[in-house]
Each structure stands twice: as C-alpha cells, then as structure tokens.
Design a protein around this motif. Structure first.
Motif, PDB file in Angstrom:
ATOM      1  N   TRP A  11      -0.841  11.774  -9.139  1.00 31.74           N
ATOM      2  CA  TRP A  11      -0.736  11.051  -7.869  1.00 31.74           C
ATOM      3  C   TRP A  11      -1.684   9.853  -7.890  1.00 31.74           C
ATOM      4  CZ3 TRP A  11       2.538  11.220  -3.903  1.00 31.74           C
ATOM      5  CH2 TRP A  11       3.350  12.362  -3.741  1.00 31.74           C
ATOM      6  N   VAL A  12      -1.137   8.668  -7.479  1.00 27.69           N
ATOM      7  CA  VAL A  12      -1.948   7.447  -7.427  1.00 27.69           C
ATOM      8  C   VAL A  12      -1.666   6.714  -6.114  1.00 27.69           C
ATOM      9  CG1 VAL A  12      -2.004   7.176  -9.929  1.00 27.69           C
ATOM     10  CG2 VAL A  12      -0.163   6.073  -8.598  1.00 27.69           C
ATOM     11  N   ARG A  13      -2.589   5.822  -5.820  1.00 31.28           N
ATOM     12  CA  ARG A  13      -2.388   4.924  -4.679  1.00 31.28           C
ATOM     13  C   ARG A  13      -2.456   3.488  -5.201  1.00 31.28           C
ATOM     14  NH1 ARG A  13      -6.283   4.180   0.683  1.00 31.28           N
ATOM     15  NH2 ARG A  13      -4.898   2.733   1.802  1.00 31.28           N
ATOM     16  N   SER A  14      -1.398   2.725  -4.942  1.00 35.22           N
ATOM     17  CA  SER A  14      -1.340   1.341  -5.421  1.00 35.22           C
ATOM     18  C   SER A  14      -1.384   0.408  -4.218  1.00 35.22           C
ATOM     19  CB  SER A  14      -0.064   1.106  -6.235  1.00 35.22           C
ATOM     20  OG  SER A  14      -0.068  -0.204  -6.784  1.00 35.22           O
ATOM     21  N   ARG A  15      -2.305  -0.575  -4.337  1.00 37.05           N
ATOM     22  CA  ARG A  15      -2.459  -1.560  -3.246  1.00 37.05           C
ATOM     23  C   ARG A  15      -2.484  -2.966  -3.857  1.00 37.05           C
ATOM     24  NH1 ARG A  15      -7.579   0.948  -0.155  1.00 37.05           N
ATOM     25  NH2 ARG A  15      -8.091   1.516  -2.309  1.00 37.05           N
ATOM     26  N   GLY A  31      -3.660  -6.662  -7.506  1.00 34.03           N
ATOM     27  CA  GLY A  31      -3.536  -5.268  -7.058  1.00 34.03           C
ATOM     28  C   GLY A  31      -4.399  -4.290  -7.830  1.00 34.03           C
ATOM     29  N   THR A  32      -4.453  -3.055  -7.317  1.00 31.80           N
ATOM     30  CA  THR A  32      -5.191  -1.976  -7.979  1.00 31.80           C
ATOM     31  C   THR A  32      -4.349  -0.696  -7.912  1.00 31.80           C
ATOM     32  OG1 THR A  32      -6.318  -1.303  -5.949  1.00 31.80           O
ATOM     33  CG2 THR A  32      -7.449  -2.914  -7.360  1.00 31.80           C
ATOM     34  N   ILE A  33      -4.625   0.184  -8.883  1.00 38.06           N
ATOM     35  CA  ILE A  33      -4.040   1.525  -8.872  1.00 38.06           C
ATOM     36  C   ILE A  33      -5.194   2.525  -8.893  1.00 38.06           C
ATOM     37  CG2 ILE A  33      -2.597   3.200 -10.087  1.00 38.06           C
ATOM     38  CD1 ILE A  33      -1.036   0.880 -11.268  1.00 38.06           C
ATOM     39  N   GLU A  34      -5.244   3.435  -7.910  1.00 38.50           N
ATOM     40  CA  GLU A  34      -6.350   4.398  -7.768  1.00 38.50           C
ATOM     41  C   GLU A  34      -5.833   5.831  -8.040  1.00 38.50           C
ATOM     42  OE1 GLU A  34      -9.355   6.110  -4.276  1.00 38.50           O
ATOM     43  OE2 GLU A  34      -7.864   4.547  -3.835  1.00 38.50           O
ATOM     44  N   ASP A  35      -6.588   6.559  -8.834  1.00 35.03           N
ATOM     45  CA  ASP A  35      -6.261   7.974  -9.126  1.00 35.03           C
ATOM     46  C   ASP A  35      -6.649   8.827  -7.899  1.00 35.03           C
ATOM     47  OD1 ASP A  35      -6.011  10.567  -9.963  1.00 35.03           O
ATOM     48  OD2 ASP A  35      -7.299  10.378 -11.740  1.00 35.03           O
ATOM     49  N   ILE A  36      -5.641   9.362  -7.180  1.00 38.93           N
ATOM     50  CA  ILE A  36      -5.912  10.191  -5.989  1.00 38.93           C
ATOM     51  C   ILE A  36      -5.356  11.614  -6.184  1.00 38.93           C
ATOM     52  CG2 ILE A  36      -5.865   8.198  -4.435  1.00 38.93           C
ATOM     53  CD1 ILE A  36      -3.014   9.140  -3.592  1.00 38.93           C
ATOM     54  N   HIS A  37      -5.169  11.991  -7.454  1.00 35.14           N
ATOM     55  CA  HIS A  37      -4.508  13.267  -7.734  1.00 35.14           C
ATOM     56  C   HIS A  37      -5.286  14.449  -7.140  1.00 35.14           C
ATOM     57  CE1 HIS A  37      -1.567  15.669  -9.833  1.00 35.14           C
ATOM     58  NE2 HIS A  37      -2.545  16.469 -10.271  1.00 35.14           N
ATOM     59  N   THR A  38      -6.600  14.495  -7.355  1.00 36.41           N
ATOM     60  CA  THR A  38      -7.409  15.613  -6.862  1.00 36.41           C
ATOM     61  C   THR A  38      -7.365  15.701  -5.341  1.00 36.41           C
ATOM     62  OG1 THR A  38      -8.878  15.452  -8.780  1.00 36.41           O
ATOM     63  CG2 THR A  38      -9.703  16.647  -6.852  1.00 36.41           C
ATOM     64  N   ARG A  39      -7.530  14.529  -4.690  1.00 42.73           N
ATOM     65  CA  ARG A  39      -7.504  14.524  -3.219  1.00 42.73           C
ATOM     66  C   ARG A  39      -6.140  14.941  -2.704  1.00 42.73           C
ATOM     67  NH1 ARG A  39      -5.585  11.066   0.373  1.00 42.73           N
ATOM     68  NH2 ARG A  39      -5.360   9.332  -1.086  1.00 42.73           N
ATOM     69  N   LYS A  40      -5.075  14.496  -3.383  1.00 42.40           N
ATOM     70  CA  LYS A  40      -3.714  14.804  -2.934  1.00 42.40           C
ATOM     71  C   LYS A  40      -3.460  16.305  -3.023  1.00 42.40           C
ATOM     72  CE  LYS A  40       0.208  12.877  -1.579  1.00 42.40           C
ATOM     73  NZ  LYS A  40       0.303  11.996  -0.415  1.00 42.40           N
ATOM     74  N   ASP A  66       0.869  -1.191   0.000  1.00 38.41           N
ATOM     75  CA  ASP A  66       0.000   0.000   0.000  1.00 38.41           C
ATOM     76  C   ASP A  66       0.904   1.239   0.000  1.00 38.41           C
ATOM     77  OD1 ASP A  66      -1.901   1.971   0.232  1.00 38.41           O
ATOM     78  OD2 ASP A  66      -2.943   1.044   1.932  1.00 38.41           O
ATOM     79  N   ILE A  67       0.901   1.977  -1.117  1.00 38.03           N
ATOM     80  CA  ILE A  67       1.810   3.120  -1.210  1.00 38.03           C
ATOM     81  C   ILE A  67       1.217   4.179  -2.143  1.00 38.03           C
ATOM     82  CG2 ILE A  67       3.094   2.175  -3.163  1.00 38.03           C
ATOM     83  CD1 ILE A  67       5.630   3.342  -1.848  1.00 38.03           C
ATOM     84  N   GLU A  68       1.558   5.470  -1.885  1.00 40.13           N
ATOM     85  CA  GLU A  68       1.157   6.588  -2.742  1.00 40.13           C
ATOM     86  C   GLU A  68       2.395   7.123  -3.445  1.00 40.13           C
ATOM     87  OE1 GLU A  68      -0.829   9.460  -0.327  1.00 40.13           O
ATOM     88  OE2 GLU A  68      -2.539   8.145   0.122  1.00 40.13           O
ATOM     89  N   TYR A  69       2.284   7.382  -4.746  1.00 40.13           N
ATOM     90  CA  TYR A  69       3.415   7.892  -5.502  1.00 40.13           C
ATOM     91  C   TYR A  69       2.891   8.589  -6.754  1.00 40.13           C
ATOM     92  CZ  TYR A  69       2.642   3.557  -8.136  1.00 40.13           C
ATOM     93  OH  TYR A  69       2.085   2.534  -8.849  1.00 40.13           O
ATOM     94  N   ARG A  70       3.813   9.132  -7.524  1.00 38.49           N
ATOM     95  CA  ARG A  70       3.444   9.867  -8.729  1.00 38.49           C
ATOM     96  C   ARG A  70       3.773   9.043  -9.978  1.00 38.49           C
ATOM     97  NH1 ARG A  70       6.901  15.000  -7.169  1.00 38.49           N
ATOM     98  NH2 ARG A  70       7.978  13.261  -6.111  1.00 38.49           N
TER      99      ARG A  70
END
Length: 704
Positions: free
Chosen positions: A96-100, A116-125, A82-86
């Motif tokens: 910015w995404v979150r991969s789990r 696994g999944t990759i989630e777009d979290i750019h707006t929230r970040k 579980d990690i957040e990165y660009r």
C-alpha cells in the motif's frame, strides 16, 4: 564560484532526494512520467527506467482504473493529486502506498511540470484495516448478544443501546432515546437502584442488583450490572450497563423452593420449612411471646392405607391437610412431616388454654367422616403439645417434648390431646440407658452388620450390598440405628463404632465369592474425623479388599459445610480408589452446585420420594429429574426403599440404574450374602420380592 555553488546546490538536492524515504517523481504537463528517484527501485524491486514507461503495470489491477481516473483528472484540471493504492512489487507481493503530486506553473499560470512523491503506507494501512475489523467484530458481538447493553455518559444519559436493549424497550431506532436519562425508561421501583449504581460507577465501582419490570403484560426479572469504563490513565469516561433477563431462572428457583419447602402431596409446609419457622418463632419467645407446637398423627391410617390402597390413603392425607388449614390462623404454620404425621406451629399463645382450644377444635374437625372412593372413612387424630418457653427453649427439645406428648396421647386411647409433662420423659431415660451401654457394646459384641443387596435394573444381578448396623441391647432388645446412632455421636464413640463397621464390612466383603462392592455409611461426625483417611486405609490393607469394591456413603449436609476441607478429604479418598456415594439425596440442601465440585460416583434417591410412588406425580417428577442429572453428569443413580413391584417398575421407567429395598430382600446376616449373589432377580414384568409387605414405619438405617 557561481558554478561551484550551483553544483553544491544540485548535490544537496540530489542527496536530499536520494536519502528521503519517499519516492520522488516528475511528469510533464500532459502527465507523462519523466523521472523518479532511486527509492523507486528499493520500494518496488523494479528499475527506475522500467518504471517510467511501465508504471501502470506496477499498480494492482483492481486499483488501476481508479488511479488512472484520478491522475487524468488532475492533469486536465490542475488540481492536486492525492490517492492511496496498491503497488505490485517485482517479487509479486503488494504494497500500500500514497501518491501525491502538485503542478508547477509559469508566469502565465500554465503548468510546466508536475512534482510528486510516493509514500510507503503499508504498515499503517494494515493497522487501520485491523482496527476496523476489530471494531466491526466488537460491534457484531455486542449486537448479537441477547443481553441488553447500554453505554451512558457520566450523568447517566444514553449514548448507545444494542439491538437487544432496543427490543426490550420496544424501540425501533436508538435516535428516539439518544441522550435521555436511562432511569426515565425504567419503572419507578428501579430508579433508586439505578441512581445508586450510576453514582458508584462514577466513583470507579461496579454494582449488581436485581430489578423487576413488565414487558407488556408479562412480568420480568432482570440481573443488572453497572460498571465504569476507564481510559488509559484510569479516569472514568463512560458507564456500561448490562441487563440480563433472569425470569426463567427465577421461576425455576421458585419452583425448586416449592419442591424443597413444600410437601408434594398436600402443598403444606414440609419438615424443613417447619423447622425454619420454629427456629424463627423461638427467637421471639425471648421477647415474651409464647408458642405451642402440636404434633399430630392420624389414628389407624395404616389400616386405611393397607385395605383401600395408597391412592385412597393419599386422598385421605390431602383432605386431612385441608381440614387442618381451616382450623388455624394465617400466622400459624401447618406442616406435613411425613407419612401421616402433621404439625401445627401456633403463635401468639397467651396461656395453655389457647393451645388446648385449638387442639380441641382440630379434633372436632376430624369427627366428620371423609368421602373417599365412594365410601365414607372415619379416622380421628391424636395430638401432643409442647409449649415454649414453658417446656423447652430450643427446637430440638420442643420437638422431642411434643413427640413424647403425642406418644402419651396415642397410648391413652387416641382421639385426644396431651400436653407434655416431665413425667413423660421415659424416652429420655431410655436414651440415657442406651448411652450408658454403648461405651462397652463393642467389647460385648452387641453390634452386628447386616447386608442389604443393591440390584442392577438392567441385569437383575446383585452389584453390591449396603452394610447396616444392628444393636442387640441386653435390656432394650433390638435397637434401631435411628435411635443409637445419634446417641453414639453425642457420646463421642461414633469414631470407634465407625471404624469397627468399616473393618467388619471390608473383612466380610473380601470373603464374598464375587467381586461385589460393599457400601458403608459415614456420619457427618465421622467425615470430620481427621483419622478417617487412616481408618479407611487401614481397613483396606488389613482385609485385602480392593479399594474399588468399597463405597463410602455420605449425606448432602456433609458437603455443604467447610467445602474446601471436605474437598481435600474426598480427593484423598478418591486417590485411594474408593467410590463415593451421596446418600438420602433430596432431603438435604437445595443447591446442586456441589455435584460439580465434588467427585461423586453414585446418587441414592431418598426412600421418602420412593414411598410416594407410583401415585405421586411430584415424587415421580423428582425421581425423573435426579435420574436426568445423573445421566448428564455421568453419575449412577440408585433408588432406596423400593418395597413394591409398582415402585420398581416406576423407578426403572424414570431412568434409575439400580434399586435397593424390601422388594428384593431384607437386610441379611453375612452368612446369607452368598446365596443372594447367586440369584438373578426378575425385574419385569413380575418381580421376585422378599416376603413382607410395605409398612408405614421407615426401615432402620445406619449412618456408619
């Protein structure tokens, strides 16, 4: 059937994956990416096949080491990933995404696949980042503020203090007082105010008060504001308290008060303070108390001033003030009214004999000679006494009666005192005679305008003239404006007289060979006249005088009443192009705020301050301060009543732009204006002065 069901299940899974906003991916037990959903291409702009082998290149270089370390750690330990990165998109932008990911295990607990999944979290970040930056900015503002800021709970306990507040309480760490009742840190004199403010804030109200405390041995004054902090629904959840150090401001106000209410030379009360105290004392006379007003004049002071000089004269006034102080009780008031005129307000008078006893004591105190400049000078005093409520019940009437009694005492040989008597009302009779004649004085051409030049202290040239009215009464002779203007105001003819002066000044000025301005005084009564604007417009149109050559002089008191109405009048006058000057500056109210609200072109420093120069340090400081205000606000400064070369040199050094007074010229008829316009006065080192020495009596002035 079984095969159809399997296909249906696979289609359902495929559609679920394809329509999901998440990128789904799988990896083998060693961490090699096996496949990814088509959402990968939408998210990154990169084909799925390219992403399977080249996914590290899609990660921002700054984040790649961290992602590698985390993924390898999960692969080796089987722990959740579980990690957040660009991610770097194909177009070069970052996201910015979150991969789990989680492992799937067989019956022997061995990992057989990673899902696994990759989630777009750019707006929230970005929103989180903006929030953190906003909070950091707000905290930096609060911490850098010089005001003491505290946040309290609804019981008044401390939840936060900024750095300024910690320094104010000599604290190194907020933890030392966190949770303590705020009032417990304050002196007892402030506790009641604080508790009242907290209670009001809980009810949704803001409260402001002034508190006094000591920081070490230094007394401090604080302006404190306590306000509620509400949530989105309006409920009060916290209390905000802000304290501002106003010690310097309060000290400045006290110093200004001393300048306004104390005589600068003697430290006695001045005329303004005496009038206030007199008004208060008169309110007590309705309860049966009696008071006596003693008007006092030094005998032959002018001779001492003229022969020994103004420094010796000032020393005599100071010693006279000391003797008067020693003659009275703490409940009495001693004031210097101006020049060599003093007054004593005697309270608690039971009979006229009490006032007579004090007057005799004061006269005896002046029997001993004064030690001045290595010589002895003897000067007596004369005293006029009026009693309230026996002689008068208002301040004006009491002052008038005491002044009449003083005139009688001086007329009967000086060195004595006299009580007011109705038979002394000759001055009143003269006033009534003047009132009766004023109504027709204009028709009989008994009024005339004289003009006194205003001279530039830079060029020595005349820049304008002030129009001064004179009345030649058939019975009383030449009457001072100080005498006939109040009568004109009381009798209601000041409007006609003012319109005449305005027209006459404009008609005279338009004939001058140079474009010098002409200044006309407006009394408070004239300024409140609804026909004023029409009168000015008519005078300019009839004479043909350009509006910028007309300057209207008003006193400070005009601006302190009905300020909105006055502002409207001033704006209308300025729209005509007329200049506005404040006359007798420094003799009115203490507030300077009106200079910011009203459009003013010129300030004329009152002659009473100039008369004290060059010997008075206080008068010099006042002149310098007014000149500094003028420079700061872009307002020209003119000194009135300049009568000596020494005064001229002093006001020039203090920054005045122009001067007016007998040092240049007495007021002259209109026929002599042209000759003055052609002269260039020598400002320094030698001043080309008009004949006539400085006199004790004030020069006649008009408020027309």
């Amino acid at each position: 059937m079984a095969e159809a069901a399997l296909r249906e299940s696979e289609d359902h899974y495929r559609h679920t994956v394809e329509f999901s906003p998440l990128v789904s991916w799988t990896a083998d037990p060693e961490g090699k990416i096996l496949d990814a959903s088509s959402r990968w291409e939408t998210l990154t702009g990169m084909p799925v096949a390219e992403g399977l082998d080249g996914w590290p290149a899609a990660i921002h270089p700054d984040d790649l080491p961290t992602v590698h370390e985390a993924w390898n750690g999960s692969v080796q330990t089987g722990k959740l990933f579980d990690i957040e990165y660009r991610l770097r998109r194909k177009d070069g932008n970052c996201l910015w995404v979150r991969s789990r990911a989680a492992p799937r295990r067989d019956t022997n607990d061995a990992i057989i696949r990673w899902y696994g999944t990759i989630e777009d979290i750019h707006t929230r970040k970005l929103a989180d980042l903006a929030l953190r930056q906003s909070e950091a900015f707000a905290r930096s503002v609060v911490e850098s503020s010089t005001e003491c800021i505290k946040v309290l709970d609804l019981e008044g306990r401390l939840l936060f203090m900024n750095s300024a507040a910690l320094r104010r309480h000599d604290l190194r760490d907020f933890a030392l007082v966190a949770g303590r009742y705020w009032a417990s840190l304050l002196p007892g004199t402030m506790v009641a105010e604080v508790e009242h403010a907290i209670a009001a804030a809980k009810d949704g109200q803001s409260v402001q008060f002034t508190g006094h405390s000591h920081v070490g041995d230094v007394p401090k004054w604080w302006d404190v504001i306590v306000s509620p902090i509400s949530d989105d629904e309006g409920a009060v959840t916290r209390i905000l308290a802000i304290s501002r150090d106003i010690t310097e401001k309060r000290s400045a106000q006290e110093q200004i008060t001393r300048l306004v209410y104390q005589d600068a030379l003697t430290d006695l009360a001045n005329r303004r303070l005496m009038r206030q105290e007199l008004g208060l004392a008169l309110t007590r006379t309705v309860l049966g108390e009696q008071i006596a007003l003693h008007y006092i004049d030094l005998d032959h002071f002018k001779a001492v001033n003229d022969t020994l000089g103004h420094l010796v004269g000032d020393a005599l006034l100071q010693q006279a003030a000391d003797r008067l102080r020693r003659c009275v009780r703490r409940s009495d008031v001693v004031a210097r009214l101006g020049g060599d005129e003093f007054a004593i307000l005697q309270t608690g008078v039971h009979a006229p004999e009490d006032a007579a006893t004090l007057a005799a004591h004061v006269i005896a105190a002046f029997a001993a000679p004064f030690e001045l400049a290595d010589r002895q000078v003897t000067t007596g005093i004369s005293i006029g006494i009026a009693l309230a409520p026996r002689h008068a019940s208002t301040a004006d009437d009491l002052v008038r009666d005491a002044d009449i009694a003083l005139y009688r005492a001086k007329a009967e040989g000086r060195g004595t005192f006299r009580f007011f008597e109705p038979t002394m009302a000759e001055a009143i009779q003269r006033k009534e005679e003047l009132r009766a004649g004023l109504g027709t004085a204009l028709e009989r051409d008994e009024f005339a305008l004289f003009f006194q030049p205003v001279v530039s202290l830079r060029s020595g040239r005349v820049t304008g003239f002030e129009a001064l009215a004179r009345l030649q009464h058939p019975a009383q002779g030449l009457v001072s404006p100080a005498e006939f203007i109040p009568v004109a105001e009381e009798s209601g003819i000041i409007g006609r007289l003012g319109r005449w002066a305005l027209h006459a000044a404009c008609n005279e000025a338009v004939r001058w060979p140079e474009a010098a301005r002409v200044a006309v005084n407006l009394s408070p009564v004239q300024f409140r006249d609804p026909q004023l604007l029409g009168s000015v417009t008519e005078a300019l149109a009839a004479s043909g005088l350009p509006p910028e050559r007309l300057e209207l002089e008003i006193t400070e008191s005009v601006l302190m009443h009905d300020s909105e109405a006055n502002l409207t009048v001033l704006r209308a006058l300025r729209e005509l192009g007329v200049r506005i000057a404040i006359d007798d500056f420094g003799t009115g109210f203490s507030s300077l705020g009106y200079l910011l609200r009203f459009a003013v072109d010129r300030i004329k420093i009152d002659r009473s301050f100039i008369a004290e120069l060059p010997g008075s340090v206080q008068s010099k400081a006042i002149v310098r301060a007014v000149a500094s205000i003028g420079r700061g606000l872009g307002i020209s400064i003119t000194a009135e009543g300049v009568e000596t070369a020494e005064q001229l040199a002093m006001i020039r050094r203090q920054g005045c732009a122009e001067a007016q007074g007998y040092v240049f010229s007495r007021p002259v008829p209109g026929t002599e204006v042209a000759s003055l316009l052609g002269r260039q006065f020598q400002i320094l080192p030698g001043v080309e002065a008009d004949p006539g020495r400085r006199s004790k009596a004030p020069r006649p002035r008009t408020h027309l």
